[in-house]
Design an enzyme around this catalytic site. Structure first.
Site, mmCIF file in Angstrom:
data_model
loop_
_atom_site.group_PDB
_atom_site.id
_atom_site.type_symbol
_atom_site.label_atom_id
_atom_site.label_comp_id
_atom_site.label_asym_id
_atom_site.label_seq_id
_atom_site.Cartn_x
_atom_site.Cartn_y
_atom_site.Cartn_z
ATOM 1 C CB SER A 114 -0.880 -0.060 0.969
ATOM 2 O OG SER A 114 -0.043 -0.012 2.442
ATOM 3 C CG HIS A 160 -3.186 -0.879 -2.836
ATOM 4 N ND1 HIS A 160 -3.209 0.460 -2.537
ATOM 5 C CD2 HIS A 160 -3.093 -1.776 -1.406
ATOM 6 C CE1 HIS A 160 -3.861 0.408 -1.264
ATOM 7 N NE2 HIS A 160 -3.486 -0.653 -0.644
ATOM 8 C CD GLU A 207 -4.516 2.914 -5.315
ATOM 9 O OE1 GLU A 207 -4.710 3.788 -5.492
ATOM 10 O OE2 GLU A 207 -3.750 2.226 -4.324
ATOM 11 C CG ASN A 258 -3.008 4.714 1.051
ATOM 12 O OD1 ASN A 258 -4.118 5.036 1.934
ATOM 13 N ND2 ASN A 258 -2.400 3.599 1.266
#
Length: 505
Positions: free
Chosen positions: A123, A144, A156, A194
């Protein structure tokens, strides 16, 4: 490259919650799956756990008994990594440690066939760094998943500097075949989610630090006005402050201390105190048995309001006028600069300036600013801020008018951009910079934020709906108020406004 055929063996390394979830997804999609963990018996225990979870779905009539049995039959626990040699795709979901993952990938490169794809569920780590030193770095790609993998739609697909584009496309199609919503992204710190999500937490934390309102009120505004499923404080309590703070620090450090990603001292103090949220029993809120959840602050007014005047267009807040009409308020319309007058009060949508500053600069007495709402036709709460010279009577009249529209009203201190507006503007700004820097397309960024963290609308599409000129003005006013680079508008936002284009054009 097309999606992997369901006859292709998928290997998952790491039988923790994430690894087990990924193995379940692949098995439910029809692949034979080998699950490996270096802890003896862990893979078998994980498959038993998957079986129990599927059993609960069967009990709720959400899955057939036959589908459950078929899924479990495709899952094979293995105790030796050498048994993964025949896999077409290996997904590692082990500890987030660069050197440990590199060592595993080197081992897999020597073990697996040359056409086996090596995917990492990292991540935060660089796919480029993970692949560096391998003989064939092009076969290493990020895949991900979001926790819990069987429920969360987003995947992702992360390409490093050497990642093979055809293989990345193949993983994209594979994720789609598995019922997921994949997006392509480049291997930069935080990938899409993120990175772009940082302002959601950061702005609420800053508002709390500056005494704009308490946690319960700010969370309620993000839910009831912004349309988010949770506010920042209840969400970080759920995630765990150790995890959320570590991600923020990682992104901040990776971007060489860019103040857009600056961690919060308030959150650091919680981590230092061991108040990690739900898992420790205390975070911003207490989760002790019998603890009462604090309620958001609300204003009420007994003032009698029967009519109001709308001057010009209220822009994105226009549906609020129809709510007033539907509530029986006599609405008088005339030309003007987007103001709503009731009694002595003048109501306007925030543009990022302090209410007192705007009152002085625009020559408006008794100014009451309202916050952004996802949908003014459906919102149940609205935030307000008042200029210093706004009388108590004028404030009460404004509150009474909003109450006529069936809105709960929560007051913030005179803070630039209020709560929802500044947060959405910053999310859109971060999304714009990600597009500018080639991290992902506007469509993929919006999809990632909706599917990965359940945002009610993609931040770039949301900015389009507000109006990019208004978003740019808000950011410029925030930057002027704070004098910080944190609020600097993205070059892409400036360019889109200059060209008269939207992000999603």
């Amino acid at each position: 490259m097309p999606a992997l055929h369901t006859s292709a063996t998928v290997a998952v390394i790491g039988a923790g919650a994430m690894g087990a979830g990924i193995a379940q997804v692949a098995a439910q999609a029809g692949h034979p799956v080998k699950l490996y963990d270096n802890r003896p018996g862990a893979a078998a225990q994980a498959i038993d756990g998957i079986d129990r979870q599927l059993g609960r779905l069967v009990e709720k009539n959400k899955l057939s008994a036959e589908a459950r049995a078929a899924t479990i039959a495709r899952l094979q626990p293995v105790e030796a990594i050498e048994t993964l040699a025949d896999a077409s795709l290996v997904i590692e979901a082990i500890v987030e440690n660069l050197e440990v993952k590199r060592g595993l990938l080197r081992q897999l490169e020597a073990l697996c066939s040359a056409d086996c794809i090596l995917a990492s569920n990292t991540s935060s780590l660089s796919i480029t760094s993970l692949a560096a030193g391998l003989q064939h770095p092009g076969r290493v790609i990020g895949m991900h998943f979001f926790n819990p993998a069987p429920l969360m739609a987003l995947v992702e697909i992360v390409s490093g500097l050497a990642s093979d584009r055809d293989l990345a496309e193949g993983l994209y199609e594979t994720a789609r075949a598995w019922g997921k919503q994949p997006v392509h992204t480049r291997s930069t710190p935080g990938f899409i989610v993120n990175r772009v999500a940082r302002p959601f937490y950061a702005e609420s934390l800053r508002l709390l630090q500056e005494g704009a309102a308490d946690c319960a009120t700010l969370d309620a505004l993000m839910r009831d006005a912004g349309g988010f499923r949770m506010g920042a404080f209840e969400l970080t309590d759920l995630i765990g402050h150790d995890v959320n703070y570590a991600v923020t620090c990682s992104v901040f450090d990776a971007y060489y201390g860019d103040f857009r990603f600056q961690p919060s001292l308030i959150q650091k103090e919680l981590v230092d105190a061991g108040r990690l949220g739900r898992k420790s029993g205390h975070g911003f809120y207490s989760y002790a048995e019998g603890a009462e959840r604090p309620q958001p602050a609300e204003l009420t007014s007994d003032a009698s309001v029967k009519s109001c005047v709308v001057e010009g267009s209220l822009g994105v807040a226009k549906p609020l006028v129809q709510r007033l009409v539907d509530a029986g308020v006599n609405v008088v319309r005339r030309d003007g600069k987007g103001l709503l007058r009731v009694g002595d009060a003048v109501i306007a949508l925030s543009d990022g300036r302090l209410a007192s500053q705007r009152s002085r600069e625009d020559g408006i007495a008794n100014l009451v600013l309202i916050d952004l709402a996802l949908d003014y036709a459906k919102a149940s709460r609205l935030g307000i801020a008042c200029a210093t010279n706004t009388s108590g009577q004028a404030r009460d009249q404004a509150v009474a008018l909003l109450q006529r529209a069936a809105l709960k009203v929560s007051q913030l201190s005179d803070i630039p951009g209020l709560a929802v507006l500044r947060t959405v503007a910053m999310l859109a700004n971060e999304g714009a910079d990600a597009v500018l820097q080639g991290v992902g397309s506007a469509g993929d960024i919006d999809l990632a934020m909706r599917a990965g963290v359940n945002y009610p609308q993609g931040p770039l599409a949301w900015a389009d709906a507000i109006g990019l000129k208004e978003v740019l003005r808000t950011l410029e006013n925030l930057q002027a108020a704070y004098g910080e680079e944190r609020y600097r508008p993205s070059l892409l936002l400036r360019r889109q406004v200059a060209e008269g284009r939207n992000f999603r054009d």
